[in-house]
Write a protein that holds these residues in place. Structure first.
Motif, PDB file in Angstrom:
ATOM      1  N   ARG A  18      52.312  47.487  42.105  1.00  0.00           N
ATOM      2  CA  ARG A  18      51.204  46.175  43.310  1.00  0.00           C
ATOM      3  C   ARG A  18      49.859  47.783  43.897  1.00  0.00           C
ATOM      4  NH1 ARG A  18      51.284  41.335  41.789  1.00  0.00           N
ATOM      5  NH2 ARG A  18      53.361  40.654  40.626  1.00  0.00           N
ATOM      6  N   ARG A  99      52.523  47.277  35.220  1.00  0.00           N
ATOM      7  CA  ARG A  99      51.387  47.561  35.699  1.00  0.00           C
ATOM      8  C   ARG A  99      52.009  49.206  36.699  1.00  0.00           C
ATOM      9  NH1 ARG A  99      49.518  42.446  37.537  1.00  0.00           N
ATOM     10  NH2 ARG A  99      51.753  41.722  37.669  1.00  0.00           N
ATOM     11  N   LEU A 102      51.058  51.931  33.250  1.00  0.00           N
ATOM     12  CA  LEU A 102      50.102  51.723  33.469  1.00  0.00           C
ATOM     13  C   LEU A 102      48.802  52.687  33.999  1.00  0.00           C
ATOM     14  CD1 LEU A 102      47.144  51.419  31.777  1.00  0.00           C
ATOM     15  CD2 LEU A 102      46.564  49.146  33.204  1.00  0.00           C
ATOM     16  N   MET A 156      45.941  47.180  24.375  1.00  0.00           N
ATOM     17  CA  MET A 156      45.519  45.737  24.912  1.00  0.00           C
ATOM     18  C   MET A 156      46.355  44.963  25.485  1.00  0.00           C
ATOM     19  SD  MET A 156      42.737  44.097  21.936  1.00  0.00           S
ATOM     20  CE  MET A 156      43.683  45.092  21.080  1.00  0.00           C
ATOM     21  N   SER A 159      47.213  46.391  29.190  1.00  0.00           N
ATOM     22  CA  SER A 159      45.791  45.914  29.906  1.00  0.00           C
ATOM     23  C   SER A 159      46.001  44.964  29.858  1.00  0.00           C
ATOM     24  CB  SER A 159      44.928  47.089  29.347  1.00  0.00           C
ATOM     25  OG  SER A 159      44.204  46.420  28.473  1.00  0.00           O
ATOM     26  N   SER A 160      45.713  43.641  29.616  1.00  0.00           N
ATOM     27  CA  SER A 160      45.953  42.235  29.410  1.00  0.00           C
ATOM     28  C   SER A 160      46.819  42.226  30.632  1.00  0.00           C
ATOM     29  CB  SER A 160      46.094  41.611  28.182  1.00  0.00           C
ATOM     30  OG  SER A 160      46.733  42.091  27.439  1.00  0.00           O
ATOM     31  N   ALA A 162      48.661  43.705  32.765  1.00  0.00           N
ATOM     32  CA  ALA A 162      48.411  44.651  33.859  1.00  0.00           C
ATOM     33  C   ALA A 162      47.544  43.945  34.095  1.00  0.00           C
ATOM     34  CB  ALA A 162      48.053  45.838  34.136  1.00  0.00           C
ATOM     35  N   LEU A 163      46.700  43.546  33.939  1.00  0.00           N
ATOM     36  CA  LEU A 163      44.892  43.046  34.640  1.00  0.00           C
ATOM     37  C   LEU A 163      45.039  41.322  34.651  1.00  0.00           C
ATOM     38  CD1 LEU A 163      42.208  45.687  33.927  1.00  0.00           C
ATOM     39  CD2 LEU A 163      44.446  45.453  35.535  1.00  0.00           C
ATOM     40  N   LEU A 166      43.523  40.088  37.832  1.00  0.00           N
ATOM     41  CA  LEU A 166      41.429  40.104  37.103  1.00  0.00           C
ATOM     42  C   LEU A 166      41.071  39.160  36.485  1.00  0.00           C
ATOM     43  CD1 LEU A 166      39.103  41.198  39.229  1.00  0.00           C
ATOM     44  CD2 LEU A 166      39.733  43.578  36.921  1.00  0.00           C
ATOM     45  N   ALA A 167      42.190  38.762  34.937  1.00  0.00           N
ATOM     46  CA  ALA A 167      41.311  38.404  34.071  1.00  0.00           C
ATOM     47  C   ALA A 167      40.923  36.604  34.522  1.00  0.00           C
ATOM     48  CB  ALA A 167      42.069  38.430  32.900  1.00  0.00           C
ATOM     49  N   LEU A 169      40.230  35.373  37.342  1.00  0.00           N
ATOM     50  CA  LEU A 169      39.129  35.400  38.259  1.00  0.00           C
ATOM     51  C   LEU A 169      37.149  36.380  37.341  1.00  0.00           C
ATOM     52  CD1 LEU A 169      40.054  37.967  41.282  1.00  0.00           C
ATOM     53  CD2 LEU A 169      39.711  35.284  41.245  1.00  0.00           C
ATOM     54  N   MET A 170      38.213  36.844  36.338  1.00  0.00           N
ATOM     55  CA  MET A 170      36.540  37.233  35.345  1.00  0.00           C
ATOM     56  C   MET A 170      36.145  36.236  34.280  1.00  0.00           C
ATOM     57  SD  MET A 170      35.880  40.370  36.507  1.00  0.00           S
ATOM     58  CE  MET A 170      35.719  41.423  35.119  1.00  0.00           C
TER      59      MET A 170
ATOM     60  N   LEU B 106      43.019  47.499  39.269  1.00  0.00           N
ATOM     61  CA  LEU B 106      44.911  48.005  39.507  1.00  0.00           C
ATOM     62  C   LEU B 106      44.773  47.399  41.080  1.00  0.00           C
ATOM     63  CD1 LEU B 106      46.112  50.456  37.158  1.00  0.00           C
ATOM     64  CD2 LEU B 106      46.955  48.212  37.654  1.00  0.00           C
ATOM     65  N   PRO B 109      41.398  44.289  42.946  1.00  0.00           N
ATOM     66  CA  PRO B 109      40.695  43.276  41.773  1.00  0.00           C
ATOM     67  C   PRO B 109      40.117  42.067  42.241  1.00  0.00           C
ATOM     68  CG  PRO B 109      43.017  42.441  41.852  1.00  0.00           C
ATOM     69  CD  PRO B 109      43.095  43.610  42.808  1.00  0.00           C
ATOM     70  N   GLN B 113      35.950  41.731  41.261  1.00  0.00           N
ATOM     71  CA  GLN B 113      35.751  40.601  40.895  1.00  0.00           C
ATOM     72  C   GLN B 113      34.210  39.824  42.104  1.00  0.00           C
ATOM     73  OE1 GLN B 113      35.301  37.765  42.236  1.00  0.00           O
ATOM     74  NE2 GLN B 113      34.994  36.372  39.912  1.00  0.00           N
ATOM     75  N   TYR B 116      31.776  42.260  40.500  1.00  0.00           N
ATOM     76  CA  TYR B 116      31.146  42.087  39.406  1.00  0.00           C
ATOM     77  C   TYR B 116      30.474  40.565  38.756  1.00  0.00           C
ATOM     78  CZ  TYR B 116      32.235  40.528  34.264  1.00  0.00           C
ATOM     79  OH  TYR B 116      32.142  39.384  33.310  1.00  0.00           O
ATOM     80  N   TRP B 151      37.309  40.293  26.764  1.00  0.00           N
ATOM     81  CA  TRP B 151      37.456  41.402  28.122  1.00  0.00           C
ATOM     82  C   TRP B 151      38.440  41.777  27.508  1.00  0.00           C
ATOM     83  CZ3 TRP B 151      37.851  42.402  32.771  1.00  0.00           C
ATOM     84  CH2 TRP B 151      39.837  42.344  33.374  1.00  0.00           C
ATOM     85  N   GLN B 152      39.075  41.529  25.992  1.00  0.00           N
ATOM     86  CA  GLN B 152      39.896  42.119  25.475  1.00  0.00           C
ATOM     87  C   GLN B 152      39.055  43.833  24.798  1.00  0.00           C
ATOM     88  OE1 GLN B 152      43.139  42.354  25.531  1.00  0.00           O
ATOM     89  NE2 GLN B 152      44.630  40.033  25.321  1.00  0.00           N
ATOM     90  N   LEU B 155      38.621  45.778  28.347  1.00  0.00           N
ATOM     91  CA  LEU B 155      39.898  46.466  28.123  1.00  0.00           C
ATOM     92  C   LEU B 155      40.232  47.394  27.416  1.00  0.00           C
ATOM     93  CD1 LEU B 155      42.496  43.811  29.221  1.00  0.00           C
ATOM     94  CD2 LEU B 155      40.864  45.238  30.571  1.00  0.00           C
TER      95      LEU B 155
END
Lengths: 211, 211
Positions: A18, A99, A102, A156, A159-160, A162-163, A166-167, A169-170, B106, B109, B113, B116, B151-152, B155
């Motif tokens: 974290r 996380r 990465l 992919m 990171s997908s 780990a993040l 954020l996904a 949110l975005m 990381l 976020p 966001q 962004y 998103w992918q 990433l």
DNA sequence: CCTACCGATCGGTAGG
DNA sequence: CCTACCGATCGGTAGG
């Protein structure tokens, strides 16, 4: 064996994942484990020894899981989807794994490469061989750069997962009925499949139709 | 305007990207810029203000570049490949951009966001609309989850550039004639294209044949 | 003698 | 922009 040792490793994986290694102090690990700083040093002589133990535990777990995944999907339908699904499941079950890995990729690529080369490379080679054979039979696009493809899929996955905060949110939710992690996993598998096999498999659609 | 200010931002982007925000001290930035710690605080009142200025500079640069990329590829052949190629080029020209952004994803976020959503979301919406139109015309797979796909791909771009040092070590070289970054970029574009368009475009092969 | 810790403090460095 | 510092906290070690 040692109950405290395990508690330290679990708490440290979480904190390192974290906040990152440098932003995590021994007193934070102590607070999370109910131990004092000095006690941590008794178990692991240095902070870096804790990091190495966390990394070892993670890679060893993966080393045990990976062969099982490949064997379980050795035959039957939807082999490709099942293998990727299991790999995703390993990280989704504990996103801190993704996380932490990465962060290690960013912070200490050399250290990671040493451990990776010895432990995991043979299994990557198995996947690479399977892809190369598929090229010969014409099942897989001859234009695929095997090693680059595997690396991009690994990225992919890592990171997908780990993040994923954020996904959430975005990306927003196309389909509020299923959560974002599920959507990203399905799309990842679809992309990986579609960009590998010449003959478009209907397996993904079949699943829907049967359900 | 301020020469020192720019030097601080350039040096900080590099240090934040390589070591992370927490592992970078003000004296490190001072050493890299020939300034003393107190002088940094004169230009930016806090360490966090430097981080925000670096992030602003990066996102503003991208905000300027993105429309130009989309416009330049508004017509002509290989639109898809050119757009992705330009996006990759932006980060490959300065890989620290990708490393810094990945770390921010990381570490903070929520902060990312906020910036962004205001600045970049409209442009993502343009891409999403184009994909959705392609679905209607049958040019693009109807099974594509538009937002998850974008998103992918983002990433893959960020992580493959950010972790290119590790790729050099781990992936090895299938084709020693071209470097790893080039191979990964080509494979990324191939995967993104193949998993989006129903009718396999021959553009990639055409390029080869023409060359 | 061992284990699993404690309270206190070491020399240095952090952001401000 | 620099010098001279502050409160606090860093990773690690002391004796008990």
């Amino acid at each position: 064996m040692s109950e405290s040792r395990d508690k330290i490793l679990v708490a440290s994986l979480h904190l390192f994942a974290r906040r990152g290694y440098d932003a995590t102090s021994l007193s934070m690990i102590g607070e999370a484990t109910g131990l004092l700083k000095g006690s941590l040093v008794y178990h692991f002589s240095t902070k870096d020894a804790i990091r190495k133990a966390v990394l070892d535990g993670l890679l060893n777990r993966w080393k045990d899981v990976l062969p099982a995944i490949l064997m379980a999907a050795a035959s039957g339908e939807n082999r490709f989807e099942r293998i990727l699904g299991e790999a995703l499941g390993f990280f989704l079950a504990e996103p801190d794994r993704a996380r932490f890995l990465l962060r290690e990729c960013l912070d200490r690529p050399d250290d990671l490469q040493e451990r990776y080369a010895k432990q995991l490379e043979p299994w990557i080679a198995v996947v690479a061989d399977a892809i190369d054979k598929g090229k010969e039979t014409g099942e897989i696009y001859a234009t695929v750069n095997t090693r680059a493809y595997i690396w991009q899929v690994v990225l992919m996955i890592l990171s997908s997962v780990a993040l994923s905060p954020l996904a959430d949110l975005m990306v927003g939710e196309d389909d509020p009925r299923q959560d974002m992690a599920e959507q990203l996993s399905r799309e990842l598998i679809r992309m990986a499949h579609q960009s590998l096999f010449c003959t478009p498999k209907t397996s993904l659609k079949e699943e829907k139709d049967h359900g």
